[in-house]
Design a protein around this motif. Sequence first.
Motif, PDB file in Angstrom:
ATOM      1  N   ARG A 100       0.884  -1.445   0.052  1.00  0.00           N
ATOM      2  CA  ARG A 100       0.092  -0.016   0.174  1.00  0.00           C
ATOM      3  C   ARG A 100       0.884   1.436   0.082  1.00  0.00           C
ATOM      4  O   ARG A 100       0.550   2.428  -0.512  1.00  0.00           O
ATOM      5  CB  ARG A 100      -0.612  -0.070   1.314  1.00  0.00           C
ATOM      6  CG  ARG A 100      -2.349  -0.427   1.155  1.00  0.00           C
ATOM      7  CD  ARG A 100      -3.055  -0.096   2.298  1.00  0.00           C
ATOM      8  NE  ARG A 100      -3.278  -1.298   3.059  1.00  0.00           N
ATOM      9  CZ  ARG A 100      -2.440  -1.665   4.222  1.00  0.00           C
ATOM     10  NH1 ARG A 100      -1.600  -0.700   4.374  1.00  0.00           N
ATOM     11  NH2 ARG A 100      -2.789  -2.523   4.651  1.00  0.00           N
ATOM     12  N   TRP A 123     -11.644 -11.301  -8.858  1.00  0.00           N
ATOM     13  CA  TRP A 123     -11.751 -12.360  -7.443  1.00  0.00           C
ATOM     14  C   TRP A 123     -13.164 -12.894  -7.157  1.00  0.00           C
ATOM     15  O   TRP A 123     -13.132 -13.928  -6.339  1.00  0.00           O
ATOM     16  CB  TRP A 123     -11.803 -11.125  -6.238  1.00  0.00           C
ATOM     17  CG  TRP A 123     -12.631 -10.093  -6.020  1.00  0.00           C
ATOM     18  CD1 TRP A 123     -12.902  -9.051  -6.727  1.00  0.00           C
ATOM     19  CD2 TRP A 123     -13.691 -10.512  -4.949  1.00  0.00           C
ATOM     20  NE1 TRP A 123     -13.660  -8.374  -6.114  1.00  0.00           N
ATOM     21  CE2 TRP A 123     -14.434  -8.997  -5.140  1.00  0.00           C
ATOM     22  CE3 TRP A 123     -13.946 -11.020  -3.929  1.00  0.00           C
ATOM     23  CZ2 TRP A 123     -15.640  -8.844  -4.277  1.00  0.00           C
ATOM     24  CZ3 TRP A 123     -14.939 -10.857  -3.227  1.00  0.00           C
ATOM     25  CH2 TRP A 123     -15.715  -9.905  -3.453  1.00  0.00           C
ATOM     26  N   VAL A 134     -11.071 -12.828  -1.327  1.00  0.00           N
ATOM     27  CA  VAL A 134     -10.496 -11.963  -1.983  1.00  0.00           C
ATOM     28  C   VAL A 134      -8.821 -11.902  -1.988  1.00  0.00           C
ATOM     29  O   VAL A 134      -8.068 -11.560  -2.679  1.00  0.00           O
ATOM     30  CB  VAL A 134     -11.042 -10.481  -1.670  1.00  0.00           C
ATOM     31  CG1 VAL A 134     -10.919 -10.237  -0.073  1.00  0.00           C
ATOM     32  CG2 VAL A 134     -10.808  -9.178  -2.365  1.00  0.00           C
ATOM     33  N   GLY A 135      -8.428 -12.398  -0.468  1.00  0.00           N
ATOM     34  CA  GLY A 135      -6.845 -12.424  -0.828  1.00  0.00           C
ATOM     35  C   GLY A 135      -6.324 -10.833  -0.507  1.00  0.00           C
ATOM     36  O   GLY A 135      -6.998  -9.896  -0.036  1.00  0.00           O
ATOM     37  N   GLY A 136      -5.155 -10.866  -1.089  1.00  0.00           N
ATOM     38  CA  GLY A 136      -4.512  -9.448  -1.115  1.00  0.00           C
ATOM     39  C   GLY A 136      -4.748  -8.672  -2.463  1.00  0.00           C
ATOM     40  O   GLY A 136      -4.109  -7.682  -2.549  1.00  0.00           O
ATOM     41  N   MET A 138      -7.064  -6.663  -3.511  1.00  0.00           N
ATOM     42  CA  MET A 138      -7.637  -5.359  -3.567  1.00  0.00           C
ATOM     43  C   MET A 138      -6.436  -4.435  -2.973  1.00  0.00           C
ATOM     44  O   MET A 138      -6.236  -3.329  -3.506  1.00  0.00           O
ATOM     45  CB  MET A 138      -8.836  -5.311  -2.816  1.00  0.00           C
ATOM     46  CG  MET A 138      -9.844  -5.935  -3.293  1.00  0.00           C
ATOM     47  SD  MET A 138     -11.442  -5.784  -2.339  1.00  0.00           S
ATOM     48  CE  MET A 138     -12.537  -6.487  -3.346  1.00  0.00           C
ATOM     49  N   ASP A 139      -5.730  -4.852  -2.117  1.00  0.00           N
ATOM     50  CA  ASP A 139      -4.515  -4.079  -1.766  1.00  0.00           C
ATOM     51  C   ASP A 139      -3.439  -3.733  -2.711  1.00  0.00           C
ATOM     52  O   ASP A 139      -2.857  -2.726  -2.617  1.00  0.00           O
ATOM     53  CB  ASP A 139      -3.899  -4.715  -0.336  1.00  0.00           C
ATOM     54  CG  ASP A 139      -5.255  -5.239   0.610  1.00  0.00           C
ATOM     55  OD1 ASP A 139      -5.338  -4.269   1.455  1.00  0.00           O
ATOM     56  OD2 ASP A 139      -5.386  -6.370   0.747  1.00  0.00           O
ATOM     57  N   ALA A 142      -4.494  -1.289  -5.187  1.00  0.00           N
ATOM     58  CA  ALA A 142      -4.495   0.101  -4.748  1.00  0.00           C
ATOM     59  C   ALA A 142      -3.094   0.840  -4.258  1.00  0.00           C
ATOM     60  O   ALA A 142      -3.140   1.920  -4.342  1.00  0.00           O
ATOM     61  CB  ALA A 142      -5.512  -0.061  -3.301  1.00  0.00           C
ATOM     62  N   LEU A 170     -16.030  -5.549  -8.951  1.00  0.00           N
ATOM     63  CA  LEU A 170     -14.589  -4.975  -9.250  1.00  0.00           C
ATOM     64  C   LEU A 170     -13.693  -5.356  -8.182  1.00  0.00           C
ATOM     65  O   LEU A 170     -13.910  -5.789  -6.844  1.00  0.00           O
ATOM     66  CB  LEU A 170     -14.547  -3.474  -9.159  1.00  0.00           C
ATOM     67  CG  LEU A 170     -15.212  -2.976 -10.250  1.00  0.00           C
ATOM     68  CD1 LEU A 170     -14.924  -1.359 -10.345  1.00  0.00           C
ATOM     69  CD2 LEU A 170     -14.872  -3.451 -11.482  1.00  0.00           C
ATOM     70  N   THR A 171     -12.308  -5.401  -8.357  1.00  0.00           N
ATOM     71  CA  THR A 171     -11.206  -5.626  -7.490  1.00  0.00           C
ATOM     72  C   THR A 171     -10.613  -4.280  -7.135  1.00  0.00           C
ATOM     73  O   THR A 171     -10.189  -3.938  -6.205  1.00  0.00           O
ATOM     74  CB  THR A 171     -10.175  -6.473  -8.122  1.00  0.00           C
ATOM     75  OG1 THR A 171     -10.502  -7.637  -8.505  1.00  0.00           O
ATOM     76  CG2 THR A 171      -9.186  -6.743  -7.322  1.00  0.00           C
ATOM     77  N   GLY A 172     -10.621  -3.541  -8.236  1.00  0.00           N
ATOM     78  CA  GLY A 172     -10.223  -1.934  -7.972  1.00  0.00           C
ATOM     79  C   GLY A 172     -10.519  -1.266  -9.175  1.00  0.00           C
ATOM     80  O   GLY A 172     -10.959  -1.748 -10.320  1.00  0.00           O
ATOM     81  N   ARG A 173     -10.706  -0.072  -9.085  1.00  0.00           N
ATOM     82  CA  ARG A 173     -11.122   1.039 -10.049  1.00  0.00           C
ATOM     83  C   ARG A 173     -10.256   1.857 -10.669  1.00  0.00           C
ATOM     84  O   ARG A 173      -9.263   2.307 -10.233  1.00  0.00           O
ATOM     85  CB  ARG A 173     -12.150   2.127  -9.547  1.00  0.00           C
ATOM     86  CG  ARG A 173     -13.400   2.521 -10.003  1.00  0.00           C
ATOM     87  CD  ARG A 173     -14.279   3.318  -9.080  1.00  0.00           C
ATOM     88  NE  ARG A 173     -13.521   4.387  -8.261  1.00  0.00           N
ATOM     89  CZ  ARG A 173     -14.327   4.904  -7.302  1.00  0.00           C
ATOM     90  NH1 ARG A 173     -15.400   4.475  -6.846  1.00  0.00           N
ATOM     91  NH2 ARG A 173     -13.789   5.826  -6.643  1.00  0.00           N
TER      92      ARG A 173
END
Lengths: 218, 236
Positions: A100, A123, A134-136, A138-139, A142, A170-173
Amino acid sequence: MTRDIDQVGWTRDEMARRLALDIPDGSYVNLGIGIPELVARFVPEGRMLIYHTENGLLGMGPSPEKGAGDPELINAGKRQVTALPGAAFFHHADSFAMIRGGHIDLCVLGAMQVACNGDLANWSTGEPDAIPAVGGAMDLVAGVKSVYVITQHGTKSGEPKLVERCTYPLTGRGVVNRVYTELAVIDVTPAGFVLVELSPGVDFEHVRERTGAPLRRR
Amino acid sequence: MIDKSVPGPAAAVADIRDGASVMIGGFGEAGSPIELIHALIDQGARGLTVISNNTGSGEVGLAALLKAERVSKIICSFPRTANSTVFPELYRGGKIELELVPQGTLAERIRAGGAGIPAFYTPAAVGTPLAEGKESRLFGGKEYLLEHGLRADFALIKGRRADTHGNVVYHKTARNFGPIMAMAAGVTIVQVNSVVPAGGIDPEVVVSPGIFVDRVVEVAEPAHESELVAAGATYP
């Protein structure tokens, strides 16, 4: 390397090799589970990369020799690995501070869908009886400086994975920078998908027809 | 005179009561305190809230605790793993509540809980279904989610070696959640391969300082989850 007679474009190994060419010497890299793991096999001669695995190791090396593994020396895919000279172990809060906090240069992930605005879904299918996990991911998306996706261009049933808008959760935008498929290397830009390179023997129209959002040439 | 060593896993977990929250260390089998978990199954506490990255595999360790229906809620980042069959069955049957948390957010919530930080903002999960219902705020034009620190009544952790003051060193990637869970629990219980007298661990290499650790238990030859699963073992 065996090649299916109907194979169009790069094999998985060739996709991984093509991606590896783009990683600068000295990078700190996190590789996701699956095709991304193949990238580690193809680091170009003369470059040194340091692999991070989010469960707590920098300096991850290849699988151990048979019988020489340690069940407590594993990667994020829970497979046994080795620790190279210069490696370090750390706890999870430190590991995700690396992620992060922008200390990891690049992560390579698989995808279910990538949208032309950089949204990533990798995910969950969102189906009601699916076990969400989800695990890591999304981190990682980001916080890591660059996010490369390596994936087949379409699903097994022929739907495009590169789309206008993700339909899966989504996992990320707006997080994906570049996509490597068997057909092409494609950048995600403010103007949408832009072709970087075609795999040998594949023409632009072939890729454009199989991409679910507008694809431009540079 | 400080001596945090206790005679065995059963004595170490004897006071975990029904309804307690319990952090359980480990990422996959690395760092999973199997002997402490089995002692907790023997002890019988029910209605537990468990905080752990995974849900165990086969029918030993954490998966066996779930199978025995002692856990009413799990806070977890990746409940779906190879050989993980117990959790999916309970979840689909509505027998366990799941709070799914991104792995780094889970780690930071635990760290924050242990460090006296009630909440913090993180960029992870912005724009995803896991952001639903969460407060968000812009910093420097970028969106972040408010996440709360996490504490628990107990933590069960696996280390490599401890001294009688509770200083702990770990083994390779088995360290994972150990040091942060140790900080975030009312009572932190660590199983280790060997307990040595104070002074037996170089202060320069201590990973979890003894102030975070309440009990240390020697389990000289801990089982490996993958070996138990491969052998088809079940517990109890």
